[in-house]
Every structure is written in structure tokens, then in C-alpha cells.
Design a protein around this motif. Structure first.
Motif, short mmCIF file in Angstrom:
data_model
loop_
_atom_site.label_atom_id
_atom_site.label_comp_id
_atom_site.label_asym_id
_atom_site.label_seq_id
_atom_site.Cartn_x
_atom_site.Cartn_y
_atom_site.Cartn_z
N UNK A 153 38.41 47.24 33.55
CA UNK A 153 39.13 48.36 34.15
C UNK A 153 38.99 48.35 35.66
N UNK A 154 40.12 48.51 36.38
CA UNK A 154 40.13 48.61 37.83
C UNK A 154 40.25 50.08 38.22
N UNK A 155 39.18 50.69 38.78
CA UNK A 155 39.25 52.12 39.12
C UNK A 155 40.30 52.43 40.18
N UNK A 156 40.49 51.54 41.17
CA UNK A 156 41.43 51.85 42.24
C UNK A 156 42.88 51.78 41.77
N UNK A 157 43.20 50.80 40.91
CA UNK A 157 44.55 50.70 40.37
C UNK A 157 44.74 51.62 39.17
N UNK A 158 43.60 52.16 38.66
CA UNK A 158 43.62 53.05 37.50
C UNK A 158 44.35 52.39 36.33
N UNK A 159 43.99 51.14 36.08
CA UNK A 159 44.58 50.42 34.95
C UNK A 159 43.69 49.25 34.57
N UNK A 160 43.95 48.74 33.40
CA UNK A 160 43.22 47.57 32.91
C UNK A 160 43.81 46.32 33.55
N UNK A 161 42.93 45.43 34.04
CA UNK A 161 43.38 44.19 34.65
C UNK A 161 42.75 43.01 33.91
N UNK A 162 43.37 41.86 34.03
CA UNK A 162 42.86 40.64 33.41
C UNK A 162 42.20 39.78 34.48
N UNK A 163 40.96 39.34 34.21
CA UNK A 163 40.21 38.51 35.13
C UNK A 163 40.09 37.11 34.53
N UNK A 164 40.38 36.09 35.34
CA UNK A 164 40.20 34.70 34.93
C UNK A 164 38.94 34.18 35.61
N UNK A 165 37.98 33.72 34.84
CA UNK A 165 36.68 33.30 35.37
C UNK A 165 36.43 31.85 35.01
N UNK A 210 36.44 33.78 40.31
CA UNK A 210 37.15 34.86 39.63
C UNK A 210 38.49 35.09 40.30
N UNK A 211 39.54 35.25 39.49
CA UNK A 211 40.85 35.54 40.07
C UNK A 211 41.53 36.64 39.27
N UNK A 212 42.24 37.49 40.02
CA UNK A 212 43.05 38.57 39.45
C UNK A 212 44.44 38.39 40.03
N UNK A 213 45.46 38.53 39.22
CA UNK A 213 46.83 38.24 39.62
C UNK A 213 47.19 38.95 40.92
N UNK A 214 47.78 38.16 41.85
CA UNK A 214 48.32 38.65 43.11
C UNK A 214 47.25 39.16 44.08
N UNK A 215 45.99 38.78 43.86
CA UNK A 215 44.93 39.17 44.78
C UNK A 215 44.11 37.94 45.15
N UNK A 216 43.47 37.95 46.33
CA UNK A 216 42.65 36.80 46.71
C UNK A 216 41.52 36.56 45.71
N UNK A 217 41.19 35.31 45.50
CA UNK A 217 40.13 34.95 44.56
C UNK A 217 38.76 35.32 45.12
N UNK A 218 37.81 35.46 44.21
CA UNK A 218 36.43 35.76 44.58
C UNK A 218 35.56 34.59 44.14
N UNK A 219 34.71 34.11 45.04
CA UNK A 219 33.77 33.05 44.69
C UNK A 219 32.35 33.61 44.78
N UNK A 220 31.59 33.42 43.72
CA UNK A 220 30.27 34.05 43.63
C UNK A 220 29.23 33.06 43.14
N UNK A 221 27.98 33.37 43.46
CA UNK A 221 26.84 32.64 42.92
C UNK A 221 26.14 33.53 41.91
#
Length: 553
Positions: free
Chosen positions: A143-155, A173-184
């Protein structure tokens, strides 16, 4: 607000595991510190995760301050039940939003996790179970609180990295139409650091201090740690079976029985058994220090039972912060199946809420209690929840809260015994403890005081007058013998001369000095210990023994 959306989704990707901990990070923008990010977990009947993000930075156009607090509530398998989100901006106005999951999945299958809406714990759990090798990937919904909707995450697990001799996963991690996140992430999928392109540059987080354990593992969030028993059980090492009436805080009642000859077999399913020997976020069985300790304690022992006993004794002597967890780690480090139990066990007229350990010995589970405690029969352990910790700590908390535990019947040395609604103790001229089978007339000019404090203690009662002090303790030694009694009398009176009191028909031992005397009366594997302090202590002994002192064996 667009900037906020990107930032919020950035931190949404930093899924935190169920660790019963507080994790604090520093937030950097273009290598300059601009705020902080913190997560915490509270476990009750469900799992509650709180995430807080605080930012304050200045651009050429204006200054921006943002405070975001999101609270997630999940069930035991990580399915998101609800979420609330509060956003406070510079002017001080707050935007509040809520989410309730109306599409809960009740039947689990192989693909259930990909159909659920997951919370922080659920995301950590599915990552642990599926991401093991480079280029492994998963798709999950959250769930994305700011978009107030369920989103799909590709990890995707894209690489590994070693920092200060510790291995980390590089996660994309990537979410459609948003910059990807790279994490350790560490191998238990606890986030170590992360970065993402933001509207004003590169946003990063990094740990600011060592994780602070709030440890509900010990507290277990129970309101009641000690529950008074309706009777003192006699000779608890030889209680073969017991029947209990349990009352929950909701008012529900349940009858249950425990016996020392109950057989609890190890799992026959190989995968289920493997869960009892594996490493988990809570049990790093591959820790070489643990292995060296366990191996040094067990290498010369012939049987698994002897090994488990040696490990238990080590944990009891060293008194680690989490004895049951320490014992599981040691046992699994030498491939002994082990699981943790949350429940109650009997001690000195109370039922004590605690964690203990079960270890697989000869195809069955056996109880090993690394906590400091008075010896009892296995029938006096009341398990509420048993867990191999494969699914984390949550299962340990998902049981009714207990308000009362009442003994209705029990079996001692193979003989059935009746229990009572109350002890029916009279304090004026006569004392009687029906559970222990103890009764005597109170000597004149003595005042009787029972130990009514809520504490685990063998002290049963005290008798006092102006010049003398008498105490009665009920003790269960690990091994009761005449040698143990002689050593006890010598240690507490300094006397080697041991005699019998002529006024008692039951077996007894006494030692008398000028100002102190001790009378020991065995009852099965336990002993009543009378301590007399004052002048002419032999007269105090006789004053008690002449007053119809009766102990039923």
C-alpha cells in the motif's frame, strides 16, 4: 506535493522486517544531511509497524519541511489489515488518510503472497523465502499511503557487496512510472542503506546508530507475568499429571491436562523438520562463536540428551539476556532440532509466564528450561504457543491472554489427589495449608504472617514475637539426599551434630546452635525448612513441634 510523492515511495520501498526493534537512519540529499527516518515494531495480537520520516531542506526557490508518519497493522502472516498516514507540511497543516484492506485472503496457497496486499513484515518474509541467488526476482503488492492505493513493486537481487566483513544483498526495487530504488540489505532483509533519484538530486539513507532492541521477546506484552495458583502443589518434581481450569481475560474458560508421559513426536515432514534446524533472522546457527561453544560442551558426550543438558546448564549459568533463544542457537549450531515455547510453568505457588526451549531427542520433543528455576516435573509446564521461528516472532503473541489458572486435580507419585477452591487457612490459633498437607497450632504470643507479596520465593510464612523469629520455606533441591540435608544444616548453623526431634512422627533432621536452629522435614523430593532465630532456639523448635505439627506425605 509531487516531490513528496516521490520521497514517500522511496521510503515505501525500504521495507522493514519484523525485528521488535527501533531502527534509525540519517537522510542525505546530495551528500548533505536533511532529516531522519525511523521504524519501530510493536507486537500484540497483530503486528504494528510505525515509520516516521522528517525532512527539512532549502532550495533556491523556498524551504521545505515534511513530517510523515505511517502506521501499518498486519496479521501473523504479513497480510496488511489497515494503514493510517499523517503528513505535516511547513505551514503546519496535516493531511490524514486511512486504508482498510477489504480483500483479505483466508486460504493460503503457493501463490498467496503475490495476491495479498503485504505490509512491512509480509514483504520481508516473502523476500526471505524467494530471493536467494543473483537475478532472483519477485513481484508483490503493498500500500502507498501518499497515492492512497495499492501499488505493485518489482524487486530483484542484482549483486552482493561486503562492508566491514559483512555480506549484503544489492536490491533493485521499481514501481511503475517512478525512479528505481537501489538498496543494501543484510541476509535477513534488514535495510542497511538505500538511494534514489529525487526531484532535487540524489536521496540516500544510512544508519545513524546501532539498532536499539526494545525486545518484546522477553516482555511478550503480557499484562500478567505471574498468576497465583489456587494451591501450593506438594513435591512438584513428582506431580505426574495435572488438570487445570484456565480463564482468559475475555472471560472464556478452558479445561486442559498435562502429563509427564505425553509423547510429542518430531515432524515427519522433512521440510517442517528442516525449519527446526535452520538459520532465521533470530537464530544465526552459522555463527562460528556459537558453534565453538556448543562443540566444546558436547564433543565428549555420547547422547543427544547429554548434549542438550550440557547446553541448558551453560545457558543457566551464564544467564544470557534471552536464555531460551540462546539455547536454541546453541542447539541448532550442532544440528539438534530446537523450537521455542511461550507459556507458564509452576513455581512456589505461582504460574510464571516465560519462554523455554524444546529440543528433539530420540524422535520426540523434550523440555529444556534454561531459566533459573526450582526443579519441577514436565507435567507442570503449560505451553500456550510453540514456534520454530521460521515465521518470525508473531506466532508467540497470537494466543489469548490468561487471567487465572486453577488446579482442579493432579496425580502425585501415581496417586490421584483432589484440589480445592482455596487453601482455607486460619490465622488466629491454627494454620493449615491443604495443598502442602501442612497444619499446626500457632504458639501463644506469636504472630503469623504469610508471604503475600507477588514474587517467586520459597518463603511460605513467618512467626514472630518480641524476641524470636521463625520462618518456613518449602524447597525442592535438584537432588534431595541425606548428604544435601547435612550440608545445608552445616552451612546455616555451623553444626555437624544432627539429631531427630522426638516430638515428630515423620522423618526429620535438626541442627541447633546458641542462637539459631534449623529443622528439615522431607516431603517426597522436597523439604520443609524451619529456621529459628533467637535465644534458646531448641525451645522454639519444641514449641512448634508440640503444637500438633502435622505434615502429610
Amino acid at each position: 506535493m509531487k516531490a513528496y510523492c516521490l520521497l514517500s515511495l522511496f521510503f515505501l520501498a525500504l521495507i522493514q522486517p519484523l525485528a521488535a526493534q527501533i531502527h534509525t537512519y540519517t537522510v542525505d540529499l546530495n551528500n548533505t544531511s536533511v532529516g531522519s527516518y525511523q521504524t519501530s515494531v510493536h507486537i500484540a495480537d497483530t503486528i504494528h509497524t510505525t515509520q516516521q520520516l522528517q525532512l527539512s531542506f532549502v532550495t533556491l526557490q523556498d524551504s521545505t519541511s515534511i513530517f510523515i508518519q505511517t502506521r501499518y497493522q498486519e496479521d501473523a502472516i504479513g497480510q496488511l489489515l489497515s494503514a493510517t498516514n499523517d503528513i505535516s507540511l511547513s505551514p503546519g497543516d496535516t493531511i490524514h488518510s486511512t486504508y482498510s484492506n477489504d480483500s483479505l485472503i483466508t486460504s493460503l496457497g503457493d501463490s498467496s503472497y503475490f495476491q495479498m496486499v503485504l505490509g512491512p513484515y509480509g514483504t520481508q518474509k516473502v523476500s526471505q523465502s524467494t530471493l536467494h541467488h543473483l537475478q532472483d526476482s519477485i513481484r508483490f503488492r503493498t500500500y502507498s499511503p501518499d497515492l492512497h492505493q495499492v501499488v505493485t513493486v518489482f524487486r530483484t537481487l542484482t549483486d552482493t557487496k561486503v562492508i566491514r566483513a559483512q555480506k549484503y544483498w544489492v536490491i533493485h526495487d521499481s514501481i511503475a512510472q517512478l525512479p528505481a530504488v537501489e538498496s543494501l540489505y543484510d541476509l535477513d532483509f534488514q535495510c542497511y542503506a538505500s538511494q534514489q533519484a529525487a526531484p532535487f538530486g540524489k536521496m540516500e539513507i544510512r544508519p545513524t546508530k546501532k539498532t536499539v532492541h526494545t525486545s518484546p521477546l522477553l516482555s511478550l506484552q503480557d499484562d500478567q507475568k505471574i498468576i497465583s495458583s489456587n494451591i501450593w502443589l506438594p513435591d512438584p518434581k513428582n506431580i505426574n499429571a495435572i488438570q487445570l481450569l484456565i480463564t482468559t481475560t475475555a472471560g472464556d474458560t478452558l479445561e486442559t491436562s498435562m502429563a509427564d508421559n505425553q509423547f510429542y513426536p518430531l515432524p515427519t515432514d522433512s521440510l517442517e523438520l528442516a525449519h527446526c534446524t535452520e538459520s532465521t533472522p533470530w537464530i544465526n546457527k552459522d555463527n562460528l562463536d556459537l558453534f565453538y561453544i556448543a562443540d566444546s560442551l558436547s564433543r565428549d558426550l555420547a547422547s543427544s540428551l547429554e548434549m542438550a543438558q550440557a547446553l541448558t546448564l551453560y545457558c543457566r549459568r551464564t544467564a544470557p539476556k534471552y536464555p531460551a533463544l540462546a539455547l536454541i542457537r546453541l542447539a541448532r549450531s550442532i544440528d539438534l532440532p530446537a523450537r521455542i515455547v511461550h507459556g507458564y510453568y509452576y513455581q512456589y505457588g505461582y504460574w510464571v509466564s516465560a519462554l523455554w526451549t524444546e529440543i528433539g531427542i530420540d524422535e520426540e520433543w523434550q523440555i529444556f528450561n534454561p531459566n533459573s528455576h526450582s526443579p519441577i516435573n514436565p507435567s507442570l509446564y503449560l505451553p500456550m504457543v510453540k514456534s520454530d521461528l521460521h515465521d518470525g516472532l508473531a506466532p508467540l503473541f497470537l494466543h489469548p491472554k490468561i487471567a487465572a489458572i486453577q488446579t482442579t486435580n493432579y496425580l502425585r507419585n501415581g496417586n490421584p489427589m483432589s484440589s480445592f477452591e482455596s487453601e482455607e487457612k486460619q490465622k488466629d490459633t491454627h494454620y493449615e495449608n491443604l495443598g502442602l498437607g501442612l497444619s499446626f497450632d500457632i504458639p501463644k504470643k506469636y504472630t503469623l504472617t504469610e508471604d503475600t507479596t507477588v514474587k517467586i520465593s520459597p518463603l511460605l510464612l513467618e512467626l514472630k514475637n518480641d524476641t524470636h523469629h521463625i520462618t518456613l520455606n518449602y524447597i525442592t533441591p535438584t537432588v534431595l539426599s541425606e548428604q544435601w540435608i547435612a550440608q545445608y544444616l552445616l552451612q546455616h548453623t555451623g553444626q555437624l551434630d544432627i539429631s531427630r526431634n522426638k516430638y515428630l512422627n515423620s522423618n526429620n533432621y535438626q541442627a541447633i546452635s546458641e542462637t539459631k536452629a534449623i529443622l528439615v522435614i522431607p516431603q517426597g523430593g522436597s523439604v520443609f525448612i524451619w529456621k529459628f532465630e533467637g535465644t534458646q532456639p531448641e525451645n522454639m523448635i519444641d514449641a512448634i513441634c508440640k503444637k500438633n505439627l502435622l505434615i502429610k506425605n
